[in-house]
Design a protein around this motif. Sequence first.
Motif, PDB file in Angstrom:
ATOM      1  N   LEU A   1       0.822  -1.212   0.000  1.00 30.05           N
ATOM      2  CA  LEU A   1       0.000   0.000   0.000  1.00 30.05           C
ATOM      3  C   LEU A   1       0.853   1.257   0.000  1.00 30.05           C
ATOM      4  O   LEU A   1       0.522   2.248  -0.638  1.00 30.05           O
ATOM      5  CB  LEU A   1      -0.873   0.029   1.249  1.00 30.05           C
ATOM      6  CG  LEU A   1      -2.111  -0.855   1.280  1.00 30.05           C
ATOM      7  CD1 LEU A   1      -2.788  -0.718   2.637  1.00 30.05           C
ATOM      8  CD2 LEU A   1      -3.085  -0.404   0.193  1.00 30.05           C
ATOM      9  N   LEU A   2       1.980   1.201   0.724  1.00 28.58           N
ATOM     10  CA  LEU A   2       2.752   2.433   0.926  1.00 28.58           C
ATOM     11  C   LEU A   2       3.845   2.631  -0.114  1.00 28.58           C
ATOM     12  O   LEU A   2       4.332   3.735  -0.288  1.00 28.58           O
ATOM     13  CB  LEU A   2       3.386   2.415   2.312  1.00 28.58           C
ATOM     14  CG  LEU A   2       2.397   2.350   3.477  1.00 28.58           C
ATOM     15  CD1 LEU A   2       3.136   2.189   4.787  1.00 28.58           C
ATOM     16  CD2 LEU A   2       1.534   3.605   3.514  1.00 28.58           C
ATOM     17  N   GLY A   3       4.235   1.555  -0.809  1.00 28.62           N
ATOM     18  CA  GLY A   3       5.337   1.689  -1.774  1.00 28.62           C
ATOM     19  C   GLY A   3       6.556   2.236  -1.065  1.00 28.62           C
ATOM     20  O   GLY A   3       6.919   1.786   0.020  1.00 28.62           O
ATOM     21  N   ALA A   4       7.184   3.259  -1.665  1.00 30.22           N
ATOM     22  CA  ALA A   4       8.395   3.806  -1.059  1.00 30.22           C
ATOM     23  C   ALA A   4       8.082   5.024  -0.180  1.00 30.22           C
ATOM     24  O   ALA A   4       8.979   5.764   0.188  1.00 30.22           O
ATOM     25  CB  ALA A   4       9.380   4.166  -2.153  1.00 30.22           C
ATOM     26  N   ASP A   5       6.799   5.254   0.131  1.00 37.55           N
ATOM     27  CA  ASP A   5       6.375   6.420   0.924  1.00 37.55           C
ATOM     28  C   ASP A   5       7.250   6.578   2.175  1.00 37.55           C
ATOM     29  O   ASP A   5       7.218   5.748   3.090  1.00 37.55           O
ATOM     30  CB  ASP A   5       4.901   6.203   1.316  1.00 37.55           C
ATOM     31  CG  ASP A   5       4.339   7.383   2.085  1.00 37.55           C
ATOM     32  OD1 ASP A   5       5.139   8.263   2.462  1.00 37.55           O
ATOM     33  OD2 ASP A   5       3.119   7.423   2.300  1.00 37.55           O
ATOM     34  N   PRO A   6       8.071   7.656   2.217  1.00 34.26           N
ATOM     35  CA  PRO A   6       9.020   7.765   3.334  1.00 34.26           C
ATOM     36  C   PRO A   6       8.358   8.202   4.640  1.00 34.26           C
ATOM     37  O   PRO A   6       9.025   8.267   5.664  1.00 34.26           O
ATOM     38  CB  PRO A   6       9.998   8.825   2.832  1.00 34.26           C
ATOM     39  CG  PRO A   6       9.217   9.644   1.866  1.00 34.26           C
ATOM     40  CD  PRO A   6       8.151   8.779   1.289  1.00 34.26           C
ATOM     41  N   SER A   7       7.049   8.513   4.601  1.00 31.41           N
ATOM     42  CA  SER A   7       6.451   9.004   5.836  1.00 31.41           C
ATOM     43  C   SER A   7       6.029   7.868   6.774  1.00 31.41           C
ATOM     44  O   SER A   7       5.402   8.115   7.791  1.00 31.41           O
ATOM     45  CB  SER A   7       5.259   9.918   5.508  1.00 31.41           C
ATOM     46  OG  SER A   7       4.326   9.200   4.749  1.00 31.41           O
ATOM     47  N   PHE A   8       6.359   6.636   6.399  1.00 35.99           N
ATOM     48  CA  PHE A   8       6.077   5.509   7.291  1.00 35.99           C
ATOM     49  C   PHE A   8       7.360   4.734   7.559  1.00 35.99           C
ATOM     50  O   PHE A   8       8.222   4.628   6.689  1.00 35.99           O
ATOM     51  CB  PHE A   8       5.072   4.544   6.643  1.00 35.99           C
ATOM     52  CG  PHE A   8       3.645   4.999   6.734  1.00 35.99           C
ATOM     53  CD1 PHE A   8       2.815   4.513   7.724  1.00 35.99           C
ATOM     54  CD2 PHE A   8       3.146   5.919   5.819  1.00 35.99           C
ATOM     55  CE1 PHE A   8       1.494   4.931   7.794  1.00 35.99           C
ATOM     56  CE2 PHE A   8       1.837   6.344   5.894  1.00 35.99           C
ATOM     57  CZ  PHE A   8       0.997   5.852   6.875  1.00 35.99           C
ATOM     58  N   ASP A   9       7.430   4.201   8.759  1.00 32.60           N
ATOM     59  CA  ASP A   9       8.587   3.402   9.123  1.00 32.60           C
ATOM     60  C   ASP A   9       8.020   2.103   9.699  1.00 32.60           C
ATOM     61  O   ASP A   9       7.264   2.143  10.674  1.00 32.60           O
ATOM     62  CB  ASP A   9       9.350   4.214  10.178  1.00 32.60           C
ATOM     63  CG  ASP A   9      10.603   3.536  10.602  1.00 32.60           C
ATOM     64  OD1 ASP A   9      11.406   3.216   9.725  1.00 32.60           O
ATOM     65  OD2 ASP A   9      10.785   3.316  11.828  1.00 32.60           O
ATOM     66  N   ILE A  10       8.308   0.984   9.060  1.00 31.72           N
ATOM     67  CA  ILE A  10       7.685  -0.272   9.511  1.00 31.72           C
ATOM     68  C   ILE A  10       8.739  -1.167  10.162  1.00 31.72           C
ATOM     69  O   ILE A  10       9.813  -1.376   9.595  1.00 31.72           O
ATOM     70  CB  ILE A  10       7.066  -1.042   8.322  1.00 31.72           C
ATOM     71  CG1 ILE A  10       6.238  -0.102   7.435  1.00 31.72           C
ATOM     72  CG2 ILE A  10       6.210  -2.196   8.802  1.00 31.72           C
ATOM     73  CD1 ILE A  10       5.871  -0.711   6.086  1.00 31.72           C
ATOM     74  N   THR A  11       8.416  -1.683  11.328  1.00 27.73           N
ATOM     75  CA  THR A  11       9.340  -2.596  12.019  1.00 27.73           C
ATOM     76  C   THR A  11       8.565  -3.844  12.437  1.00 27.73           C
ATOM     77  O   THR A  11       7.418  -3.736  12.876  1.00 27.73           O
ATOM     78  CB  THR A  11       9.929  -1.922  13.269  1.00 27.73           C
ATOM     79  OG1 THR A  11      10.547  -0.709  12.870  1.00 27.73           O
ATOM     80  CG2 THR A  11      10.951  -2.809  13.958  1.00 27.73           C
ATOM     81  N   LEU A  12       9.190  -4.984  12.250  1.00 23.36           N
ATOM     82  CA  LEU A  12       8.552  -6.233  12.663  1.00 23.36           C
ATOM     83  C   LEU A  12       9.449  -6.926  13.683  1.00 23.36           C
ATOM     84  O   LEU A  12      10.640  -7.122  13.434  1.00 23.36           O
ATOM     85  CB  LEU A  12       8.354  -7.134  11.443  1.00 23.36           C
ATOM     86  CG  LEU A  12       7.711  -8.472  11.753  1.00 23.36           C
ATOM     87  CD1 LEU A  12       6.330  -8.534  11.125  1.00 23.36           C
ATOM     88  CD2 LEU A  12       8.513  -9.621  11.211  1.00 23.36           C
ATOM     89  N   VAL A  13       8.889  -7.250  14.827  1.00 22.24           N
ATOM     90  CA  VAL A  13       9.661  -7.961  15.851  1.00 22.24           C
ATOM     91  C   VAL A  13       9.205  -9.408  15.861  1.00 22.24           C
ATOM     92  O   VAL A  13       8.013  -9.680  15.933  1.00 22.24           O
ATOM     93  CB  VAL A  13       9.417  -7.343  17.245  1.00 22.24           C
ATOM     94  CG1 VAL A  13      10.130  -8.157  18.319  1.00 22.24           C
ATOM     95  CG2 VAL A  13       9.887  -5.915  17.264  1.00 22.24           C
ATOM     96  N   SER A  14      10.144 -10.318  15.744  1.00 18.61           N
ATOM     97  CA  SER A  14       9.772 -11.722  15.769  1.00 18.61           C
ATOM     98  C   SER A  14      10.836 -12.506  16.500  1.00 18.61           C
ATOM     99  O   SER A  14      12.020 -12.194  16.388  1.00 18.61           O
ATOM    100  CB  SER A  14       9.633 -12.252  14.344  1.00 18.61           C
ATOM    101  OG  SER A  14       9.419 -13.639  14.378  1.00 18.61           O
ATOM    102  N   ASP A  15      10.403 -13.526  17.227  1.00 14.07           N
ATOM    103  CA  ASP A  15      11.420 -14.317  17.923  1.00 14.07           C
ATOM    104  C   ASP A  15      11.947 -15.455  17.058  1.00 14.07           C
ATOM    105  O   ASP A  15      12.764 -16.248  17.505  1.00 14.07           O
ATOM    106  CB  ASP A  15      10.945 -14.784  19.304  1.00 14.07           C
ATOM    107  CG  ASP A  15       9.660 -15.570  19.244  1.00 14.07           C
ATOM    108  OD1 ASP A  15       9.213 -15.883  18.123  1.00 14.07           O
ATOM    109  OD2 ASP A  15       9.089 -15.865  20.307  1.00 14.07           O
ATOM    110  N   SER A  16      11.472 -15.554  15.807  1.00 18.56           N
ATOM    111  CA  SER A  16      12.125 -16.485  14.870  1.00 18.56           C
ATOM    112  C   SER A  16      12.423 -15.676  13.608  1.00 18.56           C
ATOM    113  O   SER A  16      11.799 -14.646  13.384  1.00 18.56           O
ATOM    114  CB  SER A  16      11.209 -17.664  14.538  1.00 18.56           C
ATOM    115  OG  SER A  16      10.170 -17.209  13.709  1.00 18.56           O
ATOM    116  N   ASN A  17      13.376 -16.137  12.799  1.00 20.37           N
ATOM    117  CA  ASN A  17      13.735 -15.302  11.647  1.00 20.37           C
ATOM    118  C   ASN A  17      13.043 -15.764  10.360  1.00 20.37           C
ATOM    119  O   ASN A  17      13.411 -15.362   9.274  1.00 20.37           O
ATOM    120  CB  ASN A  17      15.253 -15.199  11.461  1.00 20.37           C
ATOM    121  CG  ASN A  17      15.830 -16.403  10.748  1.00 20.37           C
ATOM    122  OD1 ASN A  17      15.215 -17.468  10.724  1.00 20.37           O
ATOM    123  ND2 ASN A  17      16.993 -16.238  10.150  1.00 20.37           N
ATOM    124  N   ALA A  18      12.027 -16.633  10.508  1.00 22.89           N
ATOM    125  CA  ALA A  18      11.329 -17.102   9.306  1.00 22.89           C
ATOM    126  C   ALA A  18       9.845 -17.248   9.586  1.00 22.89           C
ATOM    127  O   ALA A  18       9.433 -17.388  10.750  1.00 22.89           O
ATOM    128  CB  ALA A  18      11.908 -18.440   8.867  1.00 22.89           C
TER     129      ALA A  18
END
Lengths: 562, 469
Positions: free
Chosen positions: A160-177
């Motif tokens: 949805l956001l494409g390269a829109d720089p006004s968002f910063d997305i972070t995902l925290v996961s305890d496994s890497n897959a």
Amino acid sequence: MRAQMQRRAALGFGCGVICSPVVWPFAHPLALWVPLLGGAAGAAFAAAVPRESGGWLDDAFTSGALALPFWLLLEIIVLPLAGGGQPAWTAVGLRAAFGALAGWLFFGLMLGAVLNRVLAAAHVALTPVPQAPPAGKPVRVLILGGGFAGVTTARKLEKLLGADPSFDITLVSDSNALLFTPMLAEVAGSSLEPTHISTPLRASLRRTRVVRGHAVAVDLAERRVSLQPDDVQRIARTLEYDHLVLALGSVSNFFGQSNIERTAHDFKSLTDAIRIRNAVIANFERADRESDPVVRRRLLRFVVAGGGFAGIELAGALNDFARGMLAEYPDLDARDVRVTVVHARERILPELGPELAAYALAKMSERGVQFKLNTRVRDASATAVFLDPPEEIAAETLVWTAGTAPNRLLATLGVERDKRGAVLVEATLAVAGHAGLWALGDCASIPDLAAGGTLPPTAQYALREAETLAYNIRSAVRGATLRTFHFTSIGALCVIGHQSACAELRTPLGGRKVHFSGLFAWLMWRVVYLAKLPGFDRKVRVLIDWVTELYFPRDTVQTIEL
Amino acid sequence: MISLAYRRMAAGGLAGFLGALAMLFLPSGIGANPFLVVVSGTAAGALFAAALGSRPLGPGATLVWGLGGAFVLWMAGCALDLVTSGAFRGGSMLDIARVHFAALVGLSLAGILFGFVAGTFGVSPEPGRARLRVARALCGGGFAGIVGGWAFGKWMEQAGFFPLIAGIVGSNSAHVGAALHFAIAILIGASFGLLFQREIRGVGSSLGWGAAYGVLWWFLGPLTLLPLLEGARPDWSVAHAAGLFGSLVGHIVYGIIVGLLYAVVDDLWRWLFERSDPLNRQAEGAGILALSSIARGAAASIGGGLLFSVVMVRTDQLSRVAQLVGAHSSVAGFFVHLVISALIGASYGVFFHDEATDDRIALAWGSLYGLIWWFLGPLTLFPILLGGQFTWTTVAASEGVPSLLGHLLYGMGLAVAFRALERRHLAHLFIDARLRKSWLRRRRPAGSPTPALLLFFIAVGTLVPIILT
Ligand SMILES: Cc1cc2nc3c(=O)[nH]c(=O)nc-3n(C[C@H](O)[C@H](O)[C@H](O)COP(=O)(O)OP(=O)(O)OC[C@H]3O[C@@H](n4cnc5c(N)ncnc54)[C@H](O)[C@@H]3O)c2cc1C
């Protein structure tokens, strides 16, 4: 960017006009439309010139090459048609327009060279106007959990956001897959290589920052999440957010039975499936060396607690694996090998209709699986499983699929939860009373707007919820209207053993349920889940595993010591 | 130490000088002042080499620049003649081009010379450029030469050309001719590998190099070396060249096959032994890239295919296309045409996804691919599939003029749509900084001879049939 392009095009138009008189000696002498057309061609050409274009000779030859198709279009098709005639696409027509070809060719060559020099000279005027930095800091979206719900939310946000720089997305996961749980039983049954059903998060996400860590505390007031310290980051790391997505999934619920929790294998993660597979192999090895027939039987007995989807698929896979292994252990007796499903209700697979459940029961019994219905696992020790109504099964392997509960971290949040412990959310997936807090997947209790009650905790729903959630986060930031989540299950498929499955599908029109079972349902299962498995390379690997399995026995190499 | 630019200029001047000398002695039909020819030839070679600057170039790349430059020079010469003879009328430009056809051949040969001299002595060390793998070039090129030679040989057999070739060794046996033909085809294929291995990015550009190389060998082979080896003076007149039109198409088809197969073998090699190396891993793997390019190519072909079908309807060609599947109606023809255009579109996706750096180059590659399919389709495969005969004749070429236009329109439409789809896809990929970096690394660097190749093949491929028919 656009202003820069316009300036280039303007220069291109000028150069086109200047170069076009070169056409006149060869065709259309002094016709005024020639400079106009030349200008338009120049503008288009200039707009298409990349910033790091080559030298003047390169541009001259490129536009010279394009002059030929341009000539054909113009002189052979457009001009004759504009003059009310037919396109001149005959050998005679081409020959007649040969002079014009020379004219346009020289025009093309000149235009490329001149424009290249002019653009280079005007470089300063054309350097991009520095883009205004986005107003304020970017909106920080923090997603907790790298399962179906969390990863799909991140993917949909990226889309949805494409390269829109006004968002910063972070995902925290305890496994890497991302683990593809529908195929987990096949890993436990040694049909698939473990890593083939997991997709690395870093390879599948484009702009999301992936943080490997275990979230231990969420401060809703300060909008902060703390991660557990580890041997690399010894001090608890905190991440701040504007929008927090809870996608923490569920954990096994042992209903307070600490003996079971200690003895039983869980069946939720890749490690669990690998351990179960290795336990089966290790038990066969020990049984082969064992002289006491009682102990041998105990080793070859595998108990699965829970007759839902996960339990039934696992029991079917283990039964096939264990019975197939007998070929390599000629001293073991097939009658000693037994997989038992213990299920608290009167019929297995409550998610499916009674006919399919009966079919599955009959088919699996025929293949040697034993069922204990209306029975619960009460307790367990290293050598026995104790049931209620009272019975003792001598077995060293117990797998627990009989109950799940939402992630325990949720209990610390101070938000409203249902009796299972899942976070209550609105139909928009927002947590009421906490702006910027969202939840979905197995850890959320989502109202079913169509049928009442709440939506089931399955991957099928989690994937669709993620789409709505990503849309709603963007809408919330932009002040637009939020969507409510509606979805009716398309159906369910469950593999019960070698090349047979049960299917219950809903017809697209009218929503009638269709049931079928056997080989066709099994093929459908494979096609559908292979298509759903994320990552093209994973699909290829799984397909190769499946084909290999047709011709070679399942792998019985023990990879870990238990 | 003489700087590269001067070394290159000197080599260019030398090549121009030698080319001019050769032109004076070889052909029948250049009647200009010998002194003027030599001086202007030397100056043109030196100036063109100067214009090339100090860009990194090997012999293959310089050769293509030389061919492009030769074509421009020839057109300029014809125009000069037109201006000085005072006749500013369109029709007469064709007459002048025909009169000076010999000069086109001569200048192209001088271009080849330029490539060899300036490309060998004016070569610059290129940091980071891949080493030439001689064994791979010879094996891949030789294999491609055999297959290309086999296809070309089919026409030679039909046209009774083998005894003519056998004349080189003083025989008139068709078997000797065929053996010689294959030996030459292998040699040319191997030389293609040696010259262009480091220029080729993918199958798409290799098709272009191959087609241009085919034209070059037409100038060099049947028009020049064959008569010389048989002890005759080469005849570069338009009338003689028109008689060898079939051989021109044969050379182009041969070149296309060589280009295609060479790149496929080369690609396979690199894929098996280089790209599979984890050290060279790309974020988007080769398999995914190929499949998505096929899908985008097929989708992009719809616009171009529809444009082409307008030409087909107006020239009543659809029912002929239907004959390919044994039908006769225009509706069946329309569907067959769309299927063919989707297949060619998909192949464009696979072959050219790495080639176009901007819209202009994309449009030019599209035109080139369309033109290639004009030679392969209506001039070669179509008549063979329908009647089993080669029709590489000027008559067939004249009749195929509308189709030439259709193919060019199709190619351009395809290329523009493909680039738009690719850009959309890349916009999504490029939100990942790693992918942007690796993609930029894959792009053809500025200064490559692509513009010269495009100009030479599109111009010669379109003009020569017009001049000769
Ligand atoms: C064996 C099995 C088979 C199944 N088969 C099907 C099926 O065929 N079809 C179907 O629709 N559904 C199936 N399901 C159910 C499906 O897997 C779940 O509904 C789905 O995974 C829910 O997605 P989720 O993202 O909410 O939770 P999960 O997939 O459980 O993901 C939660 C993620 O959060 C991570 N996490 C948890 N706590 C923390 C923390 N504190 N910090 C950081 N990360 C954390 C976990 O490691 C995990 O990666 C199956 C489940 C199992 C176990």
